[in-house]
Scaffold this motif. Sequence first.
Motif, PDB file in Angstrom:
ATOM      1  N   ASN A  15     -88.703  -0.863  22.114  1.00  0.00           N
ATOM      2  CA  ASN A  15     -87.909  -1.417  21.021  1.00  0.00           C
ATOM      3  C   ASN A  15     -86.723  -2.178  21.581  1.00  0.00           C
ATOM      4  O   ASN A  15     -86.151  -1.788  22.599  1.00  0.00           O
ATOM      5  CB  ASN A  15     -87.395  -0.297  20.108  1.00  0.00           C
ATOM      6  CG  ASN A  15     -88.503   0.471  19.464  1.00  0.00           C
ATOM      7  OD1 ASN A  15     -89.276  -0.087  18.695  1.00  0.00           O
ATOM      8  ND2 ASN A  15     -88.612   1.750  19.780  1.00  0.00           N
ATOM      9  N   TYR A  16     -86.334  -3.235  20.911  1.00  0.00           N
ATOM     10  CA  TYR A  16     -85.135  -3.977  21.299  1.00  0.00           C
ATOM     11  C   TYR A  16     -83.930  -3.375  20.577  1.00  0.00           C
ATOM     12  O   TYR A  16     -84.008  -3.001  19.407  1.00  0.00           O
ATOM     13  CB  TYR A  16     -85.262  -5.445  20.944  1.00  0.00           C
ATOM     14  CG  TYR A  16     -86.277  -6.211  21.769  1.00  0.00           C
ATOM     15  CD1 TYR A  16     -86.934  -5.648  22.858  1.00  0.00           C
ATOM     16  CD2 TYR A  16     -86.569  -7.528  21.458  1.00  0.00           C
ATOM     17  CE1 TYR A  16     -87.842  -6.365  23.609  1.00  0.00           C
ATOM     18  CE2 TYR A  16     -87.482  -8.262  22.207  1.00  0.00           C
ATOM     19  CZ  TYR A  16     -88.117  -7.675  23.272  1.00  0.00           C
ATOM     20  OH  TYR A  16     -89.014  -8.390  24.013  1.00  0.00           O
ATOM     21  N   VAL A  17     -82.813  -3.288  21.288  1.00  0.00           N
ATOM     22  CA  VAL A  17     -81.577  -2.724  20.762  1.00  0.00           C
ATOM     23  C   VAL A  17     -80.458  -3.708  21.053  1.00  0.00           C
ATOM     24  O   VAL A  17     -80.225  -4.064  22.207  1.00  0.00           O
ATOM     25  CB  VAL A  17     -81.269  -1.347  21.406  1.00  0.00           C
ATOM     26  CG1 VAL A  17     -79.991  -0.758  20.833  1.00  0.00           C
ATOM     27  CG2 VAL A  17     -82.440  -0.382  21.221  1.00  0.00           C
ATOM     28  N   GLU A  18     -79.788  -4.162  19.997  1.00  0.00           N
ATOM     29  CA  GLU A  18     -78.700  -5.134  20.135  1.00  0.00           C
ATOM     30  C   GLU A  18     -77.352  -4.437  20.040  1.00  0.00           C
ATOM     31  O   GLU A  18     -77.167  -3.535  19.231  1.00  0.00           O
ATOM     32  CB  GLU A  18     -78.803  -6.165  19.011  1.00  0.00           C
ATOM     33  CG  GLU A  18     -77.655  -7.162  18.994  1.00  0.00           C
ATOM     34  CD  GLU A  18     -77.638  -7.948  17.705  1.00  0.00           C
ATOM     35  OE1 GLU A  18     -78.203  -9.048  17.685  1.00  0.00           O
ATOM     36  OE2 GLU A  18     -77.050  -7.442  16.716  1.00  0.00           O
ATOM     37  N   PHE A  19     -76.408  -4.882  20.873  1.00  0.00           N
ATOM     38  CA  PHE A  19     -75.014  -4.445  20.799  1.00  0.00           C
ATOM     39  C   PHE A  19     -74.187  -5.684  20.531  1.00  0.00           C
ATOM     40  O   PHE A  19     -74.286  -6.664  21.271  1.00  0.00           O
ATOM     41  CB  PHE A  19     -74.580  -3.770  22.101  1.00  0.00           C
ATOM     42  CG  PHE A  19     -75.332  -2.495  22.352  1.00  0.00           C
ATOM     43  CD1 PHE A  19     -74.928  -1.305  21.773  1.00  0.00           C
ATOM     44  CD2 PHE A  19     -76.467  -2.497  23.138  1.00  0.00           C
ATOM     45  CE1 PHE A  19     -75.637  -0.139  21.979  1.00  0.00           C
ATOM     46  CE2 PHE A  19     -77.185  -1.335  23.356  1.00  0.00           C
ATOM     47  CZ  PHE A  19     -76.766  -0.152  22.772  1.00  0.00           C
TER      48      PHE A  19
END
Length: 139
Positions: free
Chosen positions: A119-123
């Motif tokens: 999964n991609y996780v953005e900050f």
Amino acid sequence: MTSLTHLALHVPDLDACIAFYEAFCGMRVICERPGKGSRIVWMAEPGKEHQFIFVIMPGGQSRHLAPDDYSHFGFAVDSRERVDALAQQAQLAGCLIWPPKQGDLYTGYYCGLRDPAGNYVEFSYGQPLGPGSEHLPIP
């Protein structure tokens, strides 16, 4: 009235995902219970245990998202420096997919990581969402 309370994920490596969300997102395990032949884990940000959680379960396949696929979980942080620090930590861990970048009014300053399940996780910092955004208009 309805309220979004949780996101449930099947992951190929439960312990690796727990470690990722603890290390990068500051989430903590708040509940573990038997299930699916192993255990089911609830994770939350401190202080938000009754608002929104991730339910993580063993099983399922790793996601193989294309580099231009922007499906992601979004986390707001309190500064550009925090985005940079997370990106540097992710680079060392081999999971950085989007280096820090200044976007527009909607995206702010952000970076992206890949969790152990794919999964991609953005900050991000400066989006009109999350802590500190109350003074920003929704574009």
